[in-house]
Design a protein around this motif. Sequence first.
Motif, PDB file in Angstrom:
ATOM      1  N   ASP A   1      60.319  43.223  67.815  1.00 37.67           N
ATOM      2  CA  ASP A   1      60.905  42.717  69.056  1.00 37.67           C
ATOM      3  C   ASP A   1      60.103  41.522  69.587  1.00 37.67           C
ATOM      4  O   ASP A   1      60.674  40.560  70.109  1.00 37.67           O
ATOM      5  CB  ASP A   1      60.955  43.819  70.110  1.00 37.67           C
TER       6      ASP A   1
ATOM      7  N   ASN B   1      56.510  46.793  73.603  1.00 37.30           N
ATOM      8  CA  ASN B   1      57.436  46.201  72.639  1.00 37.30           C
ATOM      9  C   ASN B   1      56.947  46.389  71.212  1.00 37.30           C
ATOM     10  O   ASN B   1      55.739  46.365  70.952  1.00 37.30           O
ATOM     11  CB  ASN B   1      57.603  44.697  72.898  1.00 37.30           C
ATOM     12  N   SER B   2      57.882  46.529  70.285  1.00 48.96           N
ATOM     13  CA  SER B   2      57.513  46.589  68.870  1.00 48.96           C
ATOM     14  C   SER B   2      57.189  45.186  68.373  1.00 48.96           C
ATOM     15  O   SER B   2      57.581  44.178  68.976  1.00 48.96           O
ATOM     16  CB  SER B   2      58.663  47.169  68.052  1.00 48.96           C
TER      17      SER B   2
ATOM     18  N   SER C   1      52.722  46.452  67.591  1.00 48.58           N
ATOM     19  CA  SER C   1      53.576  47.469  68.216  1.00 48.58           C
ATOM     20  C   SER C   1      52.694  48.541  68.841  1.00 48.58           C
ATOM     21  O   SER C   1      52.351  49.525  68.189  1.00 48.58           O
ATOM     22  CB  SER C   1      54.495  48.108  67.170  1.00 48.58           C
TER      23      SER C   1
ATOM     24  N   ALA D   1      61.007  38.581  67.483  1.00 44.20           N
ATOM     25  CA  ALA D   1      62.382  38.156  67.734  1.00 44.20           C
ATOM     26  C   ALA D   1      62.478  37.356  69.035  1.00 44.20           C
ATOM     27  O   ALA D   1      63.250  36.391  69.134  1.00 44.20           O
ATOM     28  CB  ALA D   1      63.301  39.372  67.794  1.00 44.20           C
ATOM     29  N   LYS D   2      61.699  37.731  70.015  1.00 42.47           N
ATOM     30  CA  LYS D   2      61.772  37.081  71.325  1.00 42.47           C
ATOM     31  C   LYS D   2      60.887  35.851  71.430  1.00 42.47           C
ATOM     32  O   LYS D   2      61.235  34.866  72.096  1.00 42.47           O
ATOM     33  CB  LYS D   2      61.394  38.085  72.411  1.00 42.47           C
TER      34      LYS D   2
END
Length: 372
Positions: free
Chosen positions: A46, A42-43, A301, A49-50
């Motif tokens: 991301d 995952n970056s 990332s 965001a999660k």
Amino acid sequence: MSANAATAIWDRVEQQDFRSRVRGALLGGAIGDALGAGIEFNSLADIRAKHGAEGVTDYVPAYGRRGAVTDDTQMTLFTVDGLIRAQVRRDTGAWHPPTDVHRAYLRWAATQRDWGPDERKPDAGWLAREEWLYARRAPGRACLSGLGDETMGTVERPKNPDSKGCGAVMRSAPFGLLVGWEPELVFQLAVECGAQTHGHPTGYLAAGAFAVIMHGLARGESLDGSVQRALALLAARPGHEETADALKQALGAVRQGLPSAERVESLGEGWTAEEALSMGLYCALVAEDVRHGLLLAVNHSGDSDSTGSICGNLLGAMHGETALPPGWLAELEGRATVLELADDFAMEMTQGAALHGPAGSTPAWLERYPRS
């Protein structure tokens, strides 16, 4: 303690300190691996965001559970197994540790293709009979292809001569736990075993540098001083420039301001050997404690499990097992196996003469670590 591994005499305090550092190194690496396992691909955007602005702050599910480890921990455990077997087989007059480690890696490779342990192989030893290890956890292509047959790669004739992925460096912490060896020999052994799968100089020299840094920590030396010793040993090796530059970049990043995910990312993504080592090292250098260092090492990332594993190996060796967060230990996959292997390694290194030798051997030990 004597500098000679064969004749070392340890007092009780030294034995207890060494065992704590071995446990810390192996369990710490496994915890870092597990923290990064669920976000490896995952970056940073991301991840945030999660999981929120701080990224992950605890285990997230991977491979069907929380606290799952990857091929990084699997291969590290088989490195330990190979080193113990080398010590045991020394009684026979056969002394070539790279061969014993290579055989251990072949046993790991079997866990990646077989459904479970083959009980018809009594010389496999106890680790290869652990069913939970028979699981594919995104193993690197170079590791699989390098161990696809029984031919052992060497520095002169390495497997995958163009590969400098992090698959060799992420499994090399145990070489540094050979505290009775001189740093030059630790470096050389890790290099030779790295070339069994990763033949680019950066691929195996980063493994050697990591082992020497671990070696200093296992002996109770400072992290910065251990890095300087690794740089000195690297300087004499052809093709050392990428690895040496990566170590220097990690040292330089410490002086550039407060630690952050963006600063970690300035060192790379961790897919290559020198980047994974640089990132894991930087996080260990700036860590306020084990928890802080490990979370810094995985929230980026890139190859989060490998950078987390390397950082965990370093911090665990530096501070010992009692510094590891107990909540993460409680959920760690395979914790009992890691702990059992760590204690076996510590016992072999400190009391091996009482377990096997010309005067007699303990049958149970030879069943666990067969000489054949």
